[in-house]
Design a protein around this motif. Structure first.
Motif: not given
Lengths: 360, 335
Positions: B307-334
């Motif tokens: 599912f995409p992350l549309d960084l133009q959307q206010v709530e998507v920005k809040q989502m990224i901020y809320a999890t203090q996450n960069s929004g970069k692809p999911y880290p690989q498990v290693s």
């Protein structure tokens, strides 16, 4: 052509219900038409062959009211963004010329400008139109509703509305507030008794559960408005949870947000306008699909879609739903999952904070 | 492992874990806030104090604070593993069983244990999650395999989005031992897990785990609508096995311990008074944004679902901020 006998039969049945017998032929494998930009329904917006001159929009019964409405209605919100009154006048006149007789509006659209523009454009043509507007009590009482009704009538330059709906039933406590003693539903009844409105209903874009609470509360609604598009089928679905109940009760259904509310589905290439409108207009049980038009250009585009419209086959409807399943996170229906489409007035009247004030 | 192991601390009331004979404390310690403690020493102290104060149920999750929550919980429980019922969650977000098994090994290593008491699917939030879970080679197979291997005793799932998605998970027919959900007086009024999901769990003997008793981040308390005590007691008075509450600071833990140690269930009339008080605020869910906005939809879960992350959307920005996450692809498990 994959249409089987059963499919044809059920289409016949539903078309008969829409008084459109003869206006269709079974769609052939449209998806094979590779040069169109979409794989499911041929795009007709660019076709210029033939003339609009004699074209009349098909009509359907508006529930069990006895009124017939065009299968496409003109949305009122976007009338507020049209360049000026002359263009609105031309658009409304042209729509009427082609049999589009359903006009949507709301007391709060552009602080009344949308109603005023429509009222001016309908001057001398009122009897050809089915005029709907919405009352914006947002939880407040009957007296507020009745005052808004008078304002709407004045702005629309008419002595009666054909349909008056409660606007934006989107909060979880809205049904309870509507049904409260001296609440807005009593205003609907009173306005009907006074002959100021012929039919009444409600609208909202948030959650099927809220619509069901309204419909199951005991009030006898003539109409109900809801978001209807191919992606709705996979996410908090009005067409699965509300549309069948309304159809079963003979309540007229008005579809909206056929393109996502602000055309997001079109702009981002998920659907063509032809697909979006054709889908919404093909759903059994829907009287009209309200589509916002902010210019003569968009009206013309919609008229082209309408002129070429054939109800989609069950296969086509199903193909669009299957295609839409990939968007089941609701990304094209943010009106359901976020506060993006919840109006400021409604929030204020519910004592809810504005989206910017929500907890961080 | 003794499946009937009973924890001894009774400073906080103990309750049965679903239809099993296993007992857990009516208050559990949340893992997300633990990883937000100011440092490791504080986190270890919180766990130690929780153990001494009678908390036997410990929540955690593979993805909380990039593994820091599990690390710190493991350190806090060092030498006291047998006094704790340890739960963590697996973050496949629709992906397959082999990824889940890799995550399990990582969780066990971080938590410094050879088994979990409960392993749950994290963040069941999307319409297609039930279907992705139960598909061939989906995470359901990992839950069963881990149980067979003796690496986990019980399995379940959690989510905060929509009661109907919880019901769809239950409808997959998978034999869940536990289900976690938000339970608080706001929830009682709309989109209600309490009304729609809890009775099903009670009926089937599945352990019900309440979370977000004070709304996730304590907003209703900060705004003066409820006290923390009212909210904790509300959730703990429901027919649940435990109520999970996270703390990042010792003074708040002390407050929670006192409430839990003195706990007496609220009467039905008191429960109703609290849910009625919540009602005017529940309409748009502004104290339950995990249900009514996309702000708390985990961006990494969205990416895992394609599912995409549309960084133009206010709530998507809040989502990224809320999890203090960069929004970069999911880290690989290693390893």
């Amino acid at each position: 052509m994959k249409t089987n006998f059963e499919g044809v039969e059920s289409r016949r049945t539903f078309l008969k219900g829409m008084a459109m017998t003869g206006a269709f032929s079974a769609m052939s494998g449209a998806s094979a038409n590779a040069q169109t930009p979409n794989p499911i329904v041929p795009d007709t917006t660019a076709e210029k062959a033939g003339s609009l001159a004699d074209f009349q929009a098909p009509r359907r019964p508006m529930g069990k009211t006895g009124v017939e409405v065009s299968i496409l209605g003109m949305g009122g919100y976007h009338l507020g963004t049209v360049a000026g009154q002359p263009e609105v006048n031309d658009m409304v006149a042209k729509a009427l010329d082609h049999g589009i007789n359903f006009f949507d509006n709301a007391w709060e659209y552009y602080k009344g400008a949308s109603e005023e523009r429509l009222g001016t454009a309908l001057k001398g043509k009122r009897d050809k139109a089915v005029v709907m507007t919405k009352v914006c009590t947002h939880g407040r009482k009957k007296d507020v509703a009745m005052r808004m009704l008078e304002e709407s009538l004045t702005r629309l330059q008419t002595d009666h509305l054909d349909v008056w709906q409660v606007h934006e039933v989107v909060y979880y406590n809205d049904p309870e507030r509507c049904y409260a003693p001296d609440g807005v539903l009593e205003a609907l009844t009173a306005a009907k008794q006074q002959g100021k409105v012929r039919f009444v209903g409600f609208t909202g874009h948030k959650n099927p559960a809220i619509h069901l609470a309204m419909l199951n509360g005991g009030f006898s609604f003539d109409t109900v408005q809801m978001p209807l598009n191919p992606f709705d089928y996979s996410y908090r679905s009005f067409q699965r949870e509300v549309l069948p109940l309304a159809a079963q009760r003979g309540i007229a259904v008005f579809g909206m947000k056929s393109m996502g509310g602000s055309g997001e589905m079109i702009v981002q290439g998920a659907l063509t306008p032809t697909e979006a409108l054709s889908y919404a207009m093909s759903l059994p049980g829907v009287s009209t699909t309200i589509s916002g038009m902010d210019s003569m250009r968009v009206l013309n585009q919609n008229l082209e879609v309408l002129r070429h419209f054939k109800p989609l086959s069950e296969e086509e409807i199903s193909a669009l739903r299957t295609f839409g399943k990939q968007f089941e996170d609701g990304r094209y229906e943010l009106f359901k999952s976020t506060a993006k489409y919840d109006g400021e007035l409604g929030r204020t009247q519910h004592d809810f904070p504005s989206p910017t004030e929500l907890p961080a | 492992m003794d499946a009937k192991r009973i924890y001894l601390s009774e400073m906080i009331p103990l309750r049965n874990f679903g239809k099993t004979e296993v007992k857990i404390s009516a208050l559990g310690l949340g893992g997300h806030h633990l990883g937000a403690a100011k440092d490791e020493t504080t986190a270890v102290e919180i766990v130690r104090r929780a153990l001494d104060g009678g908390i036997t149920f410990y929540d955690c999750c593979w993805e909380y604070n990039r593994g820091k929550s599990e690390d710190w919980l493991g350190k806090g429980l060092k030498g006291a593993r047998e006094r704790a019922f340890v739960m963590t969650k697996v973050c496949t977000h629709g992906r397959d069983a082999s990824l889940a098994m890799q995550m399990l090994e990582q969780s066990l290593r971080r938590l410094q244990t050879d088994h979990l008491d409960l392993w749950q699917i994290h963040g069941v939030s999307f319409q297609n999650d039930p279907q992705l879970f139960i598909r061939p080679n989906g995470a359901a197979e990992a839950l069963q395999k881990a149980k067979q291997q003796g690496k986990v005793r019980f399995v379940g799932f959690t989510g905060h989005k929509d009661p109907d998605i919880h019901l769809a998970m239950l409808d997959t027919g998978f034999p869940f031992d536990a289900v976690q959900m938000p339970l608080n007086p706001f929830d009682a009024n709309f989109f209600s897990f309490e009304k729609k999901v809890l009775p099903v769990l009670n009926n089937r003997g599945i352990a019900a785990l309440g979370m977000k008793p004070i709304g996730g981040h304590g907003e209703p308390v900060q705004k003066g609508v409820f006290t923390a005590e009212e909210l904790l007691r509300y959730s703990m008075s429901l027919p649940v096995a435990t109520t999970i509450s996270g703390v990042s600071e010792l003074p708040i833990l002390e407050q929670n311990l006192r409430i839990a140690q003195d706990f007496a269930p609220l009467s039905p009339a008191e429960m109703k008074a609290l849910s009625d008080r919540a009602k005017p605020y529940a309409g748009d869910g502004h104290f339950e944004l995990y249900k009514t906005s996309i702000k708390f939809d985990n961006p990494e879960a969205r990416l895992a679902h394609d599912f995409p992350l549309d960084l133009q959307q206010v709530e998507v920005k809040q989502m990224i901020y809320a999890t203090q996450n960069s929004g970069k692809p999911y880290p690989q498990v290693s390893d």
